[in-house]
Design an enzyme around this catalytic site. Sequence first.
Site, PDB file in Angstrom:
ATOM      1  N   THR A  65      31.920  27.460  64.123  1.00  0.00           N
ATOM      2  CA  THR A  65      31.098  26.287  63.809  1.00  0.00           C
ATOM      3  C   THR A  65      29.847  26.749  63.075  1.00  0.00           C
ATOM      4  OG1 THR A  65      30.078  24.309  64.746  1.00  0.00           O
ATOM      5  CG2 THR A  65      29.717  26.342  65.915  1.00  0.00           C
ATOM      6  N   ASP A  81      28.101  20.931  61.083  1.00  0.00           N
ATOM      7  CA  ASP A  81      29.388  20.613  60.479  1.00  0.00           C
ATOM      8  C   ASP A  81      30.217  19.833  61.503  1.00  0.00           C
ATOM      9  OD1 ASP A  81      30.028  22.808  62.211  1.00  0.00           O
ATOM     10  OD2 ASP A  81      31.847  23.122  61.032  1.00  0.00           O
ATOM     11  N   ARG A  83      33.908  20.620  62.020  1.00  0.00           N
ATOM     12  CA  ARG A  83      35.244  21.212  62.160  1.00  0.00           C
ATOM     13  C   ARG A  83      35.413  21.828  63.542  1.00  0.00           C
ATOM     14  NH1 ARG A  83      37.583  24.959  57.459  1.00  0.00           N
ATOM     15  NH2 ARG A  83      37.806  22.858  56.588  1.00  0.00           N
ATOM     16  N   LYS A  97      29.143  17.076  66.765  1.00  0.00           N
ATOM     17  CA  LYS A  97      28.527  18.256  67.381  1.00  0.00           C
ATOM     18  C   LYS A  97      27.059  18.064  67.732  1.00  0.00           C
ATOM     19  CE  LYS A  97      31.745  21.430  65.145  1.00  0.00           C
ATOM     20  NZ  LYS A  97      31.916  22.647  64.332  1.00  0.00           N
ATOM     21  N   GLY A 111      30.373  26.919  70.429  1.00  0.00           N
ATOM     22  CA  GLY A 111      31.069  27.615  71.503  1.00  0.00           C
ATOM     23  C   GLY A 111      32.193  26.748  72.026  1.00  0.00           C
ATOM     24  N   SER A 194      29.535  30.621  63.948  1.00  0.00           N
ATOM     25  CA  SER A 194      30.163  31.657  63.136  1.00  0.00           C
ATOM     26  C   SER A 194      29.629  31.686  61.708  1.00  0.00           C
ATOM     27  CB  SER A 194      31.680  31.454  63.116  1.00  0.00           C
ATOM     28  OG  SER A 194      31.998  30.153  62.645  1.00  0.00           O
ATOM     29  N   ASP A 231      32.419  30.343  55.383  1.00  0.00           N
ATOM     30  CA  ASP A 231      32.988  30.550  56.723  1.00  0.00           C
ATOM     31  C   ASP A 231      34.184  29.626  56.900  1.00  0.00           C
ATOM     32  OD1 ASP A 231      33.332  31.244  59.439  1.00  0.00           O
ATOM     33  OD2 ASP A 231      32.110  29.533  60.050  1.00  0.00           O
ATOM     34  N   SER A 234      34.198  26.803  59.651  1.00  0.00           N
ATOM     35  CA  SER A 234      33.275  25.672  59.558  1.00  0.00           C
ATOM     36  C   SER A 234      33.719  24.779  58.400  1.00  0.00           C
ATOM     37  CB  SER A 234      31.837  26.152  59.305  1.00  0.00           C
ATOM     38  OG  SER A 234      31.407  27.019  60.326  1.00  0.00           O
TER      39      SER A 234
END
Length: 266
Positions: A65, A81, A83, A97, A111, A194, A231, A234
């Site tokens: 994320t 984001d 995803r 999120k 997480g 991430s 990334d 994400s």
Amino acid sequence: LFAAMNLDTILSFPKSNDHFDHAPESDVTAVTSFDLAPIAAPHTFLDTTFDMNNAPESIKYAKGTTTLGFIFDKGVVIAVDSRSTQGPYIASQSVEKVIKITPYLLGTMAGGAADCMFWERELGRRCRLYELENKRRISVSAASKILGNITYAYKNYGLSMGTMVAGWDHTGPNLHYVDSDGTRQKGQRFSVGSGATYAYGVLDSGYRPDLSVEEACELGRRAIHHATHRDAYSGGNINVYLVQEEGWRFMGYNDTNDLFYEEYRH
């Protein structure tokens, strides 16, 4: 004691619903704590269980994320984001999120989605109880301390959380980072997940305390976009929130693909 227990016994479940059909009803509102595994060291259960000779493959958490938050002169911007990933598999592109703790407090999710959602909703309940008991809003620092105490109490029990608590109180705008290791830190800007290193590159280069509201929201949006571009874990939509003295408000969302091809590609 634990080493002598058979793994089949530990992982066994009732073969029918008879056990549950005859279970007495309980008042869930009276629950004040969670039952732990009936073993000698519950906090090492996951590690020691999968070290046994006949154990299956251990649980591997596959997370990804990008979330960020920063304080500027006019408030706090939160950008995330949407995803959700399970290793290389994209499970969802529309995960919310940002968790609404109170009308003046926001939390972020990085997480384990279940851990973050459950404990930040629990934080919201405790914040409301504080308001009822003390006739005033809880401070951002106190709210983050409650969450930090919870995660520290469950340290090494398997929680996976990297969250930010953002809000406005009598001291002004505040931003705290809290994770499942019990870490709690106050700061001016954070990025978690991430894709955080990519987001930090854009955020640090474009940050100024005197940003306008539009510039601040655009900085958060751009930082998350570039993180999703680099990334693979994400992506999806970018959701932006603004916290000011009157409370938080949603500033809109953008699809990362649309932003890439229409605005940020050149």
